[in-house]
Design a protein around this motif. Structure first.
Motif, PDB file in Angstrom:
ATOM      1  N   PRO A 251       0.785  -1.233   0.000  1.00 63.34           N
ATOM      2  CA  PRO A 251       0.000   0.000   0.000  1.00 63.34           C
ATOM      3  C   PRO A 251       0.817   1.283   0.000  1.00 63.34           C
ATOM      4  N   PHE A 252       2.120   1.197   0.283  1.00 63.24           N
ATOM      5  CA  PHE A 252       2.924   2.411   0.375  1.00 63.24           C
ATOM      6  C   PHE A 252       4.003   2.511  -0.702  1.00 63.24           C
ATOM      7  N   ALA A 253       4.056   1.515  -1.600  1.00 57.52           N
ATOM      8  CA  ALA A 253       5.098   1.513  -2.624  1.00 57.52           C
ATOM      9  C   ALA A 253       5.029   2.750  -3.514  1.00 57.52           C
ATOM     10  N   SER A 254       3.823   3.146  -3.905  1.00 57.14           N
ATOM     11  CA  SER A 254       3.679   4.262  -4.841  1.00 57.14           C
ATOM     12  C   SER A 254       3.798   5.621  -4.170  1.00 57.14           C
ATOM     13  N   ARG A 255       3.807   5.656  -2.840  1.00 58.62           N
ATOM     14  CA  ARG A 255       3.819   6.933  -2.132  1.00 58.62           C
ATOM     15  C   ARG A 255       5.214   7.364  -1.697  1.00 58.62           C
ATOM     16  N   ASN A 256       6.207   6.536  -2.005  1.00 59.85           N
ATOM     17  CA  ASN A 256       7.565   6.832  -1.568  1.00 59.85           C
ATOM     18  C   ASN A 256       8.536   6.703  -2.735  1.00 59.85           C
ATOM     19  N   PRO A 257       9.715   7.312  -2.633  1.00 55.08           N
ATOM     20  CA  PRO A 257      10.704   7.220  -3.705  1.00 55.08           C
ATOM     21  C   PRO A 257      11.046   5.761  -4.025  1.00 55.08           C
ATOM     22  N   PRO A 258      11.491   5.480  -5.270  1.00 52.13           N
ATOM     23  CA  PRO A 258      11.762   4.100  -5.693  1.00 52.13           C
ATOM     24  C   PRO A 258      12.777   3.352  -4.826  1.00 52.13           C
ATOM     25  N   ASP A 259      13.704   4.077  -4.192  1.00 54.83           N
ATOM     26  CA  ASP A 259      14.751   3.421  -3.406  1.00 54.83           C
ATOM     27  C   ASP A 259      14.350   3.229  -1.934  1.00 54.83           C
ATOM     28  N   THR A 260      13.088   3.522  -1.605  1.00 49.59           N
ATOM     29  CA  THR A 260      12.658   3.451  -0.207  1.00 49.59           C
ATOM     30  C   THR A 260      12.787   2.039   0.357  1.00 49.59           C
ATOM     31  N   LEU A 261      12.396   1.023  -0.409  1.00 48.17           N
ATOM     32  CA  LEU A 261      12.460  -0.360   0.076  1.00 48.17           C
ATOM     33  C   LEU A 261      13.896  -0.749   0.411  1.00 48.17           C
ATOM     34  N   ALA A 262      14.842  -0.418  -0.469  1.00 51.89           N
ATOM     35  CA  ALA A 262      16.246  -0.757  -0.218  1.00 51.89           C
ATOM     36  C   ALA A 262      16.773  -0.024   1.014  1.00 51.89           C
ATOM     37  N   LYS A 263      16.395   1.245   1.166  1.00 46.50           N
ATOM     38  CA  LYS A 263      16.832   2.010   2.342  1.00 46.50           C
ATOM     39  C   LYS A 263      16.237   1.424   3.617  1.00 46.50           C
ATOM     40  N   GLN A 264      14.989   0.999   3.531  1.00 46.08           N
ATOM     41  CA  GLN A 264      14.353   0.413   4.708  1.00 46.08           C
ATOM     42  C   GLN A 264      14.984  -0.933   5.046  1.00 46.08           C
ATOM     43  N   ALA A 265      15.398  -1.685   4.018  1.00 46.23           N
ATOM     44  CA  ALA A 265      16.092  -2.955   4.260  1.00 46.23           C
ATOM     45  C   ALA A 265      17.405  -2.713   5.000  1.00 46.23           C
ATOM     46  N   ASP A 266      18.138  -1.689   4.584  1.00 43.54           N
ATOM     47  CA  ASP A 266      19.382  -1.353   5.275  1.00 43.54           C
ATOM     48  C   ASP A 266      19.103  -0.974   6.727  1.00 43.54           C
ATOM     49  N   ARG A 267      17.978  -0.304   6.945  1.00 44.75           N
ATOM     50  CA  ARG A 267      17.608   0.097   8.308  1.00 44.75           C
ATOM     51  C   ARG A 267      17.340  -1.142   9.158  1.00 44.75           C
ATOM     52  N   ILE A 268      16.638  -2.110   8.596  1.00 47.50           N
ATOM     53  CA  ILE A 268      16.364  -3.359   9.298  1.00 47.50           C
ATOM     54  C   ILE A 268      17.665  -4.067   9.665  1.00 47.50           C
ATOM     55  N   LEU A 269      18.564  -4.170   8.709  1.00 49.69           N
ATOM     56  CA  LEU A 269      19.824  -4.877   8.953  1.00 49.69           C
ATOM     57  C   LEU A 269      20.639  -4.182  10.046  1.00 49.69           C
ATOM     58  N   CYS A 270      20.606  -2.853  10.076  1.00 49.63           N
ATOM     59  CA  CYS A 270      21.308  -2.123  11.132  1.00 49.63           C
ATOM     60  C   CYS A 270      20.672  -2.375  12.500  1.00 49.63           C
ATOM     61  N   LEU A 271      19.338  -2.411  12.552  1.00 52.78           N
ATOM     62  CA  LEU A 271      18.646  -2.615  13.813  1.00 52.78           C
ATOM     63  C   LEU A 271      18.894  -4.015  14.384  1.00 52.78           C
ATOM     64  N   PHE A 272      19.202  -4.963  13.512  1.00 51.34           N
ATOM     65  CA  PHE A 272      19.480  -6.316  13.975  1.00 51.34           C
ATOM     66  C   PHE A 272      20.986  -6.612  13.981  1.00 51.34           C
TER      67      PHE A 272
END
Length: 273
Positions: A251-272
C-alpha cells in the motif's frame, strides 16, 4: 499512525485553526480535545490551546490556537533542534500526572496493534523483489517476528504516558524564535507507552524525507537499561511493519521514492546488527 490519507480539513487563520473531521470512528475529535485540554493544563505552549469544540457535530469540529513554526519533516535537524525535539518529547511524557493519564482512553495506535500488524504482513509473504539485501532483511526480520521476543512488548512495565500516536515528523514544528518544538495533530492520541512513542518517532516512514536521523534524540533522552532494550525492539517492530508494506504490491510503494524499500532494508539490517 500508519495511514497517510487525509482525515480532516483545516481552516488556518491568523491566530486560530479550525479543524473539521472527515472521519471519527476512532473518536478522533474527543481524543484531540481531551489531549489538548490536558496539555493546556500541565504543559502549556507545547501543543495548540483548545478554544472551543463541537466534538459530536456532523462533522465534528475543534477550534484551537495556531502554533508558530515550520514542520521538521524534510529537514536537516541542527543540534539545537534535536535537543528541542527531545525536550518536547520528555515534557509530553512526564508533565501529565500518571493518575490523569490513566483516565484517558488508550491511544489508537500502540504496541499490541504494531506487533499484530507486522506479523500479519509477514504472514502474507509480500513480494519484495530480488535485491539480496532486501531478502536478508526479510529473513532476519520475519524470523524475529515469529519468535516470542515481540510478545514481551505488549505489556508495559512502566507507568503509562500521554502519546500522540502519530509521530510523523511533519507534526513537530520548529519555533526558531523561541528555540523550541511544538507538537500538533492529537486526533489518535491517548494513554500510551513511552518507549513505543519514542521508537515510533524515530521509525515513522516520514524519516525517508528527512536529511538527518531522528535517532539523535536518544542522546538527549534519559532511558534506563530496560527502556533502552524496549525502544530498540519497538524500533524493530515498527521498521519491519513499514518494510513489509513497501513491496511492489504494497500500500505504500507508490507513495515513496523508488529506493525506499532498499533504504528500509538497510535500516532493518542495522537494527538487527
Amino acid at each position: 499512525m500508519e495511514g497517510q490519507s487525509t482525515t480532516h480539513d483545516l481552516d488556518i487563520r491568523d491566530d486560530i485553526v479550525i479543524k473539521r473531521y472527515r472521519s471519527w470512528d476512532r473518536r478522533e475529535p474527543h481524543r484531540e480535545w481531551r489531549a489538548l485540554s490536558v496539555l493546556a493544563e500541565y504543559a502549556p505552549g507545547l501543543a495548540p490551546t483548545p478554544v472551543r469544540a463541537d466534538v459530536d457535530g456532523d462533522p465534528p469540529m475543534i477550534v484551537m490556537s495556531r502554533m508558530p513554526g515550520t514542520p521538521l519533516r524534510g529537514t536537516t535537524m541542527t543540534e539545537e533542534q534535536t535537543v528541542a525535539l527531545a525536550e518536547a518529547l520528555t515534557k509530553v511524557h512526564s508533565a501529565v500526572p500518571t493518575e490523569v493519564v490513566r483516565t484517558i482512553q488508550p491511544a489508537a495506535w500502540g504496541p499490541a496493534a504494531a506487533v499484530d500488524k507486522a506479523r500479519l504482513w509477514a504472514e502474507k509473504q509480500p513480494d519484495l523483489g530480488t535485491d539480496p539485501r532486501v531478502a536478508d532483511a526479510y529473513a532476519l526480520g520475519t524470523a524475529w517476528l515469529a519468535s516470542a521476543d515481540p510478545d514481551h512488548l505488549t505489556t508495559n512495565p512502566m507507568p503509562p504516558t500521554l502519546g500522540s500516536s502519530d509521530n510523523n515528523s511533519a507534526n513537530y514544528l520548529w519555533n526558531a524564535a523561541e528555540g523550541r518544538v511544538h507538537i500538533v495533530d492529537w486526533e489518535d492520541s491517548g494513554q500510551s507507552d513511552r518507549a513505543f512513542e519514542i521508537a515510533e518517532l524515530i521509525e515513522h516512514i516520514s524519516h525517508i524525507d528527512d536529511f538527518s536521523d531522528r535517532e539523535g534524540i536518544l542522546d538527549h533522552i534519559h532511558l534506563d537499561n530496560q527502556e533502552i532494550v524496549r525502544v530498540r525492539d519497538f524500533r524493530r517492530v515498527l521498521a519491519l511493519g513499514w518494510f513489509l508494506m513497501l513491496g511492489p504490491a504494497g500500500p505504500f510503494a507508490s507513495r515513496n521514492p523508488p529506493d525506499t524499500l532498499a533504504k528500509q532494508a538497510d535500516r532493518i539490517l542495522c537494527l538487527f546488527g
